[in-house]
Design a protein around this motif. Sequence first.
Motif, PDB file in Angstrom:
ATOM      1  N   ARG A  54     -24.572 -77.279  25.555  1.00  6.22           N
ATOM      2  CA  ARG A  54     -23.114 -77.424  25.462  1.00  6.22           C
ATOM      3  C   ARG A  54     -22.743 -78.699  24.716  1.00  6.22           C
ATOM      4  O   ARG A  54     -21.823 -78.732  23.917  1.00  6.22           O
ATOM      5  CB  ARG A  54     -22.503 -77.434  26.872  1.00  6.22           C
ATOM      6  CG  ARG A  54     -22.560 -76.069  27.528  1.00  6.22           C
ATOM      7  CD  ARG A  54     -22.089 -76.134  28.947  1.00  6.22           C
ATOM      8  NE  ARG A  54     -22.955 -77.021  29.749  1.00  6.22           N
ATOM      9  CZ  ARG A  54     -22.842 -77.186  31.056  1.00  6.22           C
ATOM     10  NH1 ARG A  54     -21.892 -76.550  31.718  1.00  6.22           N
ATOM     11  NH2 ARG A  54     -23.652 -77.997  31.693  1.00  6.22           N
ATOM     12  N   PHE A  55     -23.511 -79.766  24.985  1.00  6.24           N
ATOM     13  CA  PHE A  55     -23.272 -81.022  24.272  1.00  6.24           C
ATOM     14  C   PHE A  55     -23.618 -80.858  22.786  1.00  6.24           C
ATOM     15  O   PHE A  55     -22.871 -81.296  21.907  1.00  6.24           O
ATOM     16  CB  PHE A  55     -24.110 -82.147  24.890  1.00  6.24           C
ATOM     17  CG  PHE A  55     -24.148 -83.399  24.068  1.00  6.24           C
ATOM     18  CD1 PHE A  55     -23.007 -84.187  23.920  1.00  6.24           C
ATOM     19  CD2 PHE A  55     -25.315 -83.798  23.420  1.00  6.24           C
ATOM     20  CE1 PHE A  55     -23.040 -85.347  23.152  1.00  6.24           C
ATOM     21  CE2 PHE A  55     -25.350 -84.947  22.653  1.00  6.24           C
ATOM     22  CZ  PHE A  55     -24.222 -85.726  22.513  1.00  6.24           C
ATOM     23  N   TYR A 100     -23.081 -90.608  26.214  1.00  8.70           N
ATOM     24  CA  TYR A 100     -23.793 -89.443  26.743  1.00  8.70           C
ATOM     25  C   TYR A 100     -25.263 -89.778  26.965  1.00  8.70           C
ATOM     26  O   TYR A 100     -25.858 -89.411  27.984  1.00  8.70           O
ATOM     27  CB  TYR A 100     -23.709 -88.280  25.738  1.00  8.70           C
ATOM     28  CG  TYR A 100     -22.610 -87.280  26.031  1.00  8.70           C
ATOM     29  CD1 TYR A 100     -22.863 -86.164  26.830  1.00  8.70           C
ATOM     30  CD2 TYR A 100     -21.342 -87.440  25.490  1.00  8.70           C
ATOM     31  CE1 TYR A 100     -21.860 -85.238  27.088  1.00  8.70           C
ATOM     32  CE2 TYR A 100     -20.337 -86.530  25.739  1.00  8.70           C
ATOM     33  CZ  TYR A 100     -20.593 -85.418  26.536  1.00  8.70           C
ATOM     34  OH  TYR A 100     -19.617 -84.510  26.797  1.00  8.70           O
ATOM     35  N   LYS A 127     -15.236 -78.409  28.032  1.00  2.65           N
ATOM     36  CA  LYS A 127     -15.174 -79.706  28.704  1.00  2.65           C
ATOM     37  C   LYS A 127     -15.781 -80.790  27.807  1.00  2.65           C
ATOM     38  O   LYS A 127     -15.197 -81.854  27.620  1.00  2.65           O
ATOM     39  CB  LYS A 127     -15.927 -79.643  30.037  1.00  2.65           C
ATOM     40  CG  LYS A 127     -15.606 -80.801  30.962  1.00  2.65           C
ATOM     41  CD  LYS A 127     -16.473 -80.797  32.213  1.00  2.65           C
ATOM     42  CE  LYS A 127     -17.508 -81.901  32.129  1.00  2.65           C
ATOM     43  NZ  LYS A 127     -18.627 -81.740  33.036  1.00  2.65           N
ATOM     44  N   ASP A 128     -16.932 -80.473  27.206  1.00  4.59           N
ATOM     45  CA  ASP A 128     -17.571 -81.461  26.334  1.00  4.59           C
ATOM     46  C   ASP A 128     -16.742 -81.716  25.076  1.00  4.59           C
ATOM     47  O   ASP A 128     -16.672 -82.845  24.592  1.00  4.59           O
ATOM     48  CB  ASP A 128     -18.979 -80.985  25.959  1.00  4.59           C
ATOM     49  CG  ASP A 128     -19.902 -81.010  27.162  1.00  4.59           C
ATOM     50  OD1 ASP A 128     -20.287 -82.111  27.563  1.00  4.59           O
ATOM     51  OD2 ASP A 128     -20.198 -79.924  27.712  1.00  4.59           O
TER      52      ASP A 128
END
Lengths: 304, 165, 435
Positions: free
Chosen positions: C140-141, C198, C400-401
């Motif tokens: 996702r990142f 992150y 969200k990311d």
Amino acid sequence: ADLTLRGASLFDNEHAYSKTLIKFAELVNEEADPKVTFDLRGNSELGIEPDYVTFLTQGVAIDYAIIAPSNLARFAPSLPLMDMPFVFRDLDHWNAVLSSDVLKPLEDELLEKADLMIIGYAGGGTRNLISNHKISNMEELTGHKMRVMGAPIQARVFQAINAAPSAIAYSEVYNAIQTGVIDGLENESASLMQYKFFEVAPNVTLTQHSITVRPIVMSGKSFRKLPEDLQAIVLKAGKEAGEYGRALESTEDAEKLEQMKEAGQIDVSEFANREELLELVTPVQDAYAEELGAEELLKAIRSK
Amino acid sequence: MIERALEGFCQLLRILVGSLVAALVIPVTMQVLARYTGILPSYLWTEELATFLFVWMVMLGSIIAVWEGTHFDVQVTPDAKSRLGKLLQRGIVLVLLFIFAVLFVYYGIGYAKFGAMQTSTMLQANMLVIYITVPLAGFCWAVFSFFRIWQAVQEYKLDTDITPR
Amino acid sequence: MIISTGVACLVLLSGFVTLIMLRVPVAFALGIATIPLVALDIRLTPFLIMDRMLNSYTSFILLAVPFFLLAANLMNSGKITDRLIGLATVLTGWLPGGLGHVNVAVSMLFAGISGSSTADAAGCGKILIPAMTREGYDPRFSVAITACSSVMGVIIPPSILMIVWGGVMSVSVGSLFLAGAIPGLMIAVALMATVYGYAIVYGYPTAGKPSLSEFWVALKGAGLALLTPVFVIGGIVGGIVTPTESAIIAAFYSLFLGAVVYRTINFRDTISILYETGRFASISLFAIGTASVFGWMLAFYNVPRLMVGIMTGLQMGQIGTSLVIAGFFLLFGLFIDAIPAIIILGTVLYPVASAAEIHPVVFAIIGIVSLSFGLVTPPYGLCLLISASIAKINVVSVLKDVAIILAPMLLILLLIIIFPGIVLWLPSLLMPGFK
Ligand code: NA
Ligand code: NA
């Protein structure tokens, strides 16, 4: 029934074309009973002139607009003849032609081929050369890279006077001049001001090669929907609005030029031998009229 | 059988689209060269030709993307779980596409006729050459989406998995 | 009947949102949503839908889209992108969260060569997303950082959006190109700071320290590719080509590098690259057509005029107006592509911006940066959709990311609005007569 007529303009309400159309509405309502509601959509909200032509031929979205003859050429190829470069000697000649019915054959052609009615003639902007360097004689004009309007007669005329017409989309003209891809264009004062071409091309040469003719066009489909008495009122108002518009723009044009000159935005120069240009162009005009089978018409315009 | 025929037709369109991109380079390059070499005359029709090719590229490309199902959609709603749900989720999209396509065919014919009334100013070409893309694209979208609907219904009936396309 | 502005607005927007929920492709949803109005309002006919669409494709400026895409696809297939990744790796890979930084840095390099963000997301994403997954990054990142960093493609010159903007609003494309450079670099810095954060939180690895010789090899490998902007921008500033035509220089140069210098592209590859370019360009261009129909309908019902009327009435001053302008572009960017948004909204807001004495170049950069964020915001964010499809994950799961990564980028937008000097400094330094 709903009696609304919708118009469109490229410009805001201060521009001569918009003022002409507003005048048209006023003139209609001086005589119409019941009154007609007018809805004029300015600022290119609904598109640009070629779009208006499409809408009008179909009788959708709008009912009337002012259209440049080049933008009507897609339907009636002879139309650009009415304001081709160097066809008018001066403002008086131009006014004489437009107040007469010399252009009737072109009006008929447009009505037949596109169902568009010319109800009046506005216009009156004088088109000059606008360039990034000074042009004042034949020598400086030779090989001058300039953008011309997308009608073949335009390219041929400017080729005839030894300029080098170039293919550039109107939306790219500003940047093309700034970077030197082309050296200039030809246009009237109002557009020079509106599109800020003077920022990149501050030299105006008074070739006065065109005096613009801008028909007030009504959709034939919309026109036929009107009651008969109103049709007559509309035709009369169109004609008068055109006269008003011509007087307005031909004065405003000179004023705008002066205004830009005074603001130091442009340098204005004369062209040394305009007669010479005319000699070069006349054979091209003749050949063009012959191709269109409009020799008689051209003769009639010249003899006005 | 039908699927192979349609796929074959689509392959033809792919070749055409690739050729159109290559062809697009030509008028624009000519336009640049014409300004800098004395050899070529000033081609004023390059801009018009480029836009003609461009319209064909976009419209044919849109047809291919309907066949391949690659027009972008947004998965904001969850995937259907049941087989019927899947059929409906796919079916509704395809039916809407089909309706839109049929409108393009029905009204597009009149639109193409309107194009045929016009002549382009520089190339002196009948404008039908670009207006025809509208009913043509509509027709192909209609055929392709209809086939995909039929396919989804078949898969539902035959108890095979309904493949998203 | 004749439909009022409010009803028309409601029909268009609710129709569009419903169609999107039903998963109708965005391009078709924009077109289908206009059908009810055409059916109900006596002033409109289906003719308009077809005509507004076809007409939007006849703009010469749009040719920059397939040409820049062609250049980018040639770079991707000719392994020029790999060379850029190599260079990005020796430059930034040694930081914590190495591949994340590489992702940002390569997008920056790519942005300097290509005018298109989508090609960056596709080209770099294809290589970096799987690589990041292998090294234990959360997919996702990876998807979010690939998408968000690709927006630099249209902010750092050259840029398709700036070409369109300059053409539509008579602004020098050269000065827009220069004006975009610093905001673009600031976004890169913001992104790298986020990646660093992150890396600390999730303990992401570095990609190793390069030796001096590795550094030299990577630099040599990418050197020729890095010359592309010199040719593209030089071609424009030198007056050889118009901005639209400049895109073709990038394409020819990439072909030259791939086919002649590196010999990584053969004739067969070229054929498939041409097709891929046409296919992808027409998918996004087709959506421009239907968005133009949608936009025209809004204009027909007076929506933009009312909007401008309200805004000019409020007299919010320069910063306030800039904020509202950015807000509008961000809002439009959620639903439609940046190019039609410029055509529909840019021209409408232009008088608002001049009334508030916002410099035309600053106005342009605020608009373009805001719209570029639309490339990663749902429902219609092409770069996000492309990146998510590479990783084969649902778009919703990465939101969200995206939000976390986008936040500092929005801060940069805010800085531009408050300090327009950031935008104006470079063009006023390098362009004679710029004011
Ligand atoms: Na770029
Ligand atoms: Na990236």
